[in-house]
Design a protein around this motif. Structure first.
Motif, PDB file in Angstrom:
ATOM      1  N   THR A 161     150.014   7.135 -39.313  1.00 46.18           N
ATOM      2  CA  THR A 161     150.099   5.770 -38.807  1.00 46.18           C
ATOM      3  C   THR A 161     151.563   5.362 -38.804  1.00 46.18           C
ATOM      4  O   THR A 161     152.225   5.445 -39.835  1.00 46.18           O
ATOM      5  CB  THR A 161     149.329   4.810 -39.730  1.00 46.18           C
ATOM      6  OG1 THR A 161     148.039   5.341 -39.958  1.00 46.18           O
ATOM      7  CG2 THR A 161     149.246   3.434 -39.135  1.00 46.18           C
TER       8      THR A 161
ATOM      9  N   ARG B 255     145.855   9.449 -24.668  1.00 50.47           N
ATOM     10  CA  ARG B 255     146.265   8.577 -25.767  1.00 50.47           C
ATOM     11  C   ARG B 255     145.481   7.267 -25.742  1.00 50.47           C
ATOM     12  O   ARG B 255     145.091   6.739 -26.770  1.00 50.47           O
ATOM     13  CB  ARG B 255     147.764   8.302 -25.687  1.00 50.47           C
ATOM     14  CG  ARG B 255     148.411   8.545 -27.025  1.00 50.47           C
ATOM     15  CD  ARG B 255     149.905   8.393 -26.983  1.00 50.47           C
ATOM     16  NE  ARG B 255     150.523   9.020 -25.837  1.00 50.47           N
ATOM     17  CZ  ARG B 255     151.451   8.411 -25.110  1.00 50.47           C
ATOM     18  NH1 ARG B 255     151.831   7.183 -25.393  1.00 50.47           N
ATOM     19  NH2 ARG B 255     151.995   9.036 -24.092  1.00 50.47           N
TER      20      ARG B 255
ATOM     21  N   GLY C 221     146.058   5.855 -37.992  1.00 48.53           N
ATOM     22  CA  GLY C 221     146.467   6.866 -37.013  1.00 48.53           C
ATOM     23  C   GLY C 221     147.139   6.281 -35.796  1.00 48.53           C
ATOM     24  O   GLY C 221     147.626   7.013 -34.942  1.00 48.53           O
TER      25      GLY C 221
ATOM     26  N   GLU D 191     152.478  13.621 -34.083  1.00 47.52           N
ATOM     27  CA  GLU D 191     151.407  14.567 -33.736  1.00 47.52           C
ATOM     28  C   GLU D 191     150.548  14.915 -34.932  1.00 47.52           C
ATOM     29  O   GLU D 191     149.406  15.351 -34.781  1.00 47.52           O
ATOM     30  CB  GLU D 191     152.020  15.828 -33.109  1.00 47.52           C
ATOM     31  CG  GLU D 191     152.347  15.600 -31.640  1.00 47.52           C
ATOM     32  CD  GLU D 191     153.333  16.602 -31.083  1.00 47.52           C
ATOM     33  OE1 GLU D 191     153.691  17.552 -31.810  1.00 47.52           O
ATOM     34  OE2 GLU D 191     153.748  16.423 -29.925  1.00 47.52           O
ATOM     35  N   SER D 192     151.102  14.715 -36.149  1.00 51.06           N
ATOM     36  CA  SER D 192     150.306  15.028 -37.331  1.00 51.06           C
ATOM     37  C   SER D 192     149.313  13.911 -37.659  1.00 51.06           C
ATOM     38  O   SER D 192     148.552  14.020 -38.615  1.00 51.06           O
ATOM     39  CB  SER D 192     151.220  15.273 -38.524  1.00 51.06           C
ATOM     40  OG  SER D 192     151.735  14.040 -38.975  1.00 51.06           O
ATOM     41  N   GLY D 193     149.358  12.825 -36.888  1.00 50.67           N
ATOM     42  CA  GLY D 193     148.336  11.804 -37.074  1.00 50.67           C
ATOM     43  C   GLY D 193     148.720  10.680 -38.010  1.00 50.67           C
ATOM     44  O   GLY D 193     147.884   9.884 -38.435  1.00 50.67           O
TER      45      GLY D 193
ATOM     46  N   GLU E 199     142.253   7.894 -27.258  1.00 41.65           N
ATOM     47  CA  GLU E 199     142.432   7.983 -28.702  1.00 41.65           C
ATOM     48  C   GLU E 199     142.436   6.597 -29.322  1.00 41.65           C
ATOM     49  O   GLU E 199     141.789   6.327 -30.322  1.00 41.65           O
ATOM     50  CB  GLU E 199     143.798   8.625 -28.969  1.00 41.65           C
ATOM     51  CG  GLU E 199     143.800   9.872 -29.817  1.00 41.65           C
ATOM     52  CD  GLU E 199     145.218  10.422 -29.896  1.00 41.65           C
ATOM     53  OE1 GLU E 199     145.488  11.390 -29.177  1.00 41.65           O
ATOM     54  OE2 GLU E 199     146.046   9.871 -30.636  1.00 41.65           O
TER      55      GLU E 199
END
Ligand SMILES: Nc1ncnc2c1ncn2[C@@H]1O[C@H](COP(=O)(O)OP(=O)(O)OP(=O)(O)O)[C@@H](O)[C@H]1O
Ligand SMILES: [Mg+2]
Lengths: 437, 263
Positions: free
Chosen positions: B209, B8, B48, B205-207, B11
């Protein structure tokens, strides 16, 4: 240890669901549970029964057994029997209903009355076809034309005026889009629309009516306002007041919450002024004073003036009732509507008002009922509503001395209307109830 | 450090480097009358990114996220959402609101509308979508928050957890780019908290924000890229979750964490 019990407990099996117990005992059981449970309830029940029996023992023989339907005077009644002299109602019934409306034209108000139910059907019951709402919107002018008669082009001219106003509100804002703030543009368009409609009504309708009347004369025989009376008059004033006060009340209530100082001030001023003045004063204003303010020579129908005053009066009360409903909504509803991107009008129409109006139903119907009964006040400015029609009857040699029968009859008429409204509101509340919040 | 947490952090660095900003708040201050609720807030949220905001009661967390979709106005400083600056211009505000979904502590579903109507109302009236299309998407999202079978019920007939999931679906139906959550689970019983958090994890998890005000530290550890701690109207500390929990810097953060984690 003997005698000492452990608190530990484990259910041995899952208890399967079973249907609820059936109500036992029937009518007798119900009476025992609800009427005769305990000494106090029994005594209260017996006393109430005795009271009801006493009243019935007086009213039933008077009204049904000993009453007289056919006689030409009070003496005539008394000669037959000593009960209610209903002959007076028998004789004057049509006058009570229509006032002095010309006999051969009475089908017109009757038709208007029947169509009234068609017009309010889609407003009252959601199961009605939605297309009927167009008819409902046109109904007021149709009813006006049927009752007062005259050229068809008068009401059509009035509709054209409304259409002009609507067109201003609908098509002006896009013209100035980008150059003016959106809210301001909308307000300006509303102002322009109202102005255009008013100008059309004041200066163009008559010409429009004459011009089209010359081409194609469609008209009904005109009936003067002075000939309207009785229940017809009460219903006209009551129904117009009810139909007008709800939308105006909504607008006033929203205006009172507005952030725009000017709009708020106008609404608060209107509401406080109208509420602070007795209806009778307003009726006198309608009767006497308005003619001073209007340009000389303008004919402005007295009944129309009364309808305007009664509507204004009820609107002020309505606005406060609805404001109560608006205040009763949690702030979260406004915020949720805002956060979804709904603009002010959409959030009002879709989220806030449906809920606020639902909360306000008892108060709204209360105001309606009050308004309907207040229509009897028009007697003091000389209009002949049912109560106004009583005076000549009671002054009549033949019927001198009759009181109960006449007032009872009028009371029955008002009771039927008001009770129907009350029942409908209960139906509506039940129907709109979709679980607790 | 767990593998997931490391991933993470990677990311987050990538997002920061990409420079795709979802929300940018610079030097923002807000007062309620004399009371200075928000003090010099500076915060950049990348596309995101998932941020959890925590802090003691009355520290201004709700006020902060409500400023982002203009439910509250701010007095000084600048808020930019997806490139549009929040000003008093109604059009900007409406545009931003339809890009930003919000879930409230008390759900705020519309009680006079059925679940599916709650979900289709804004798409139909704000986005002017055809009814059929809006309903199809509403059903898809209701399915995704696992209450597809309740579509025709009214909010008053649902449990708190179900209502909150409907509220999430309702926001998602507008296909927002950013989701704001104001203590979405704090009015719920423990059993229901889990069902709502599951939905939020799925959403994470779907991205999406996400900016979440919450005291669910487990959730924060699991999904947040960054945790922000507020106190007395100020952002006192922010950090990646592992560092935030294991190695808080400020005294106020330490005190808060000791209180909140002690039970
Ligand atoms: N509309 C308002 N008018 C005046 N003061 C307000 C208003 N809304 C909030 N406040 C005050 O602002 C401060 C911050 O409120 P806020 O709701 O943002 O706190 P919070 O961090 O969300 O707290 P909680 O965890 O209890 O929800 C509080 O002291 C509150 O009393
Ligand atoms: Mg809060």
């Amino acid at each position: 240890m003997a005698g000492e019990k452990s608190v530990a407990f484990v259910a041995e099996r899952q208890i399967p669901p079973s249907p609820p117990p059936v109500k036992t005992g029937g009518a007798l059981g119900w009476a025992r549970d609800n009427l005769f449970s305990g000494v106090f309830n029994t005594v209260a029940t017996l006393l109430s029964l005795a009271f009801v029996a006493y009243i019935l023992a007086m009213v039933v023989p008077w009204l049904f057994l000993d009453s007289v339907w056919n006689a030409s005077s009070l003496q005539g009644c008394r000669e037959v029997d000593d009960g209610a002299c209903l002959a007076v109602i028998n004789e004057r019934f049509l006058q009570f209903v229509f006032g002095f409306y010309p006999e051969e034209l009475r089908w017109r108000p009757i038709l208007a009355f029947v169509l009234l139910f068609v017009a309010i059907w889609p407003a009252l019951f959601s199961s009605a076809p939605r297309k009927l709402l167009i008819f409902s919107a046109l109904y007021p002018l149709l009813a006006y034309w049927l009752i007062w008669g005259g050229s068809l082009w008068g009401p059509v001219g009035a509709v054209v005026g409304l259409a002009i106003g609507w067109a201003c509100i609908r098509f002006l804002p896009p013209l100035v889009r980008g150059r003016l703030d959106e809210g301001l543009a909308f307000l300006a368009a509303v102002g322009a629309g109202i102005l255009a409609t008013a100008l059309w009504w004041l200066f163009c309708v008559t010409a429009f009516e004459d011009a089209l009347g010359a081409v194609l004369a469609i008209g009904l025989e005109p009936v003067e306002s002075a000939r309207l009376g009785g229940f017809l008059l009460s219903t006209i004033i009551g129904v117009s007041g009810i139909a007008g006060s709800l939308p105006i009340g909504i607008v006033l209530a929203l205006g009172r919450q507005s952030n725009l100082i000017l709009i708020k001030a106008v609404c608060v001023g209107f509401i406080e002024f109208i509420r602070g003045v007795p209806l009778i004063t307003l009726l006198f204003v309608a009767w006497l004073l308005l003619s001073y303010f209007l340009p000389p020579g303008t004919e402005f129908d007295l009944i129309l003036r009364v309808v305007i005053m009664v509507t204004a009066f009820a609107s002020a009360y309505m606005a406060e009732v609805i404001r109560g409903g608006l205040a009763g909504l949690p702030r979260g509803q406004y915020e949720a509507a805002d956060s979804l991107g709904l603009d002010y009008w959409k959030s009002m129409r879709l989220i806030i008002l449906p809920q606020a109006l639902k909360i306000s139903i008892p108060g709204i119907v209360n105001t309606f009922i009050g308004l309907f009964k207040d229509t009897t006040l028009v007697i003091i400015i000389g209009l002949l509503d049912p109560v106004g029609l009583l005076q000549p009857i009671r002054a009549d040699q033949n019927w001198n001395g009759i009181v109960w029968e006449l007032y009872g009859f009028i009371a029955l008429f008002f009771f039927i209307f008001c009770f129907a409204m009350s029942r409908y509101s209960m139906y509506l509340e039940r129907n709109l109830d979709v679980g607790h919040r | 450090m767990t593998a997931a947490a490391t991933e993470r952090d990677e990311e987050r660095r990538a997002m920061t480097a990409s420079g795709e900003v979802a929300i940018d708040i610079a030097g923002m201050n807000k007062w309620f009358g004399e009371f200075h609720v928000l003090r010099d807030i500076n915060l950049t949220v990348y596309r995101g990114e998932r941020i959890v905001v925590c802090g003691p009661s009355g520290s201004g967390k709700s006020t902060l996220i409500r400023c982002i979709n203009a439910l509250e106005g701010h007095q000084t400083g600048r808020i930019t959402v997806e490139g549009t600056e929040l000003s008093s211009d109604i059009k900007n505000i409406d545009r931003i609101r339809s890009e930003v979904g919000m879930c409230f502590q008390h759900f705020n579903l519309f009680p006079h509308l059925s679940v599916i109507e709650n979900c289709t109302l804004a798409p139909i009236w704000v986005r002017r979508e055809p009814k059929k299309e809006a309903e199809d998407r509403a059903r898809y999202f209701l399915e995704r928050v696992k209450i597809g079978d309740q579509a025709l019920k009214y909010p008053g007939q649902l449990s708190g957890g179900q209502q909150q999931r409907v509220a999430i679906a309702r926001s998602l139906c507008m296909q927002p780019r950013i989701m704001l959550f104001d203590e979405p689970t704090s009015a719920l019983d423990p059993e229901m908290i889990k069902e709502v958090l599951d939905v939020m994890v799925d959403l994470a998890e779907s991205g999406m924000t996400m900016l979440v005000v919450s005291h669910e530290m487990g959730f924060a550890r699991q999904v947040a890229h960054r945790i922000i701690f507020m106190d007395e109207g100020q952002i006192v500390e922010q950090n990646e979750p592992e560092a935030f929990f294991n190695n808080p810097q400020s005294e106020r953060t330490k005190l808060f964490l000791s209180q909140i984690l002690s039970h």
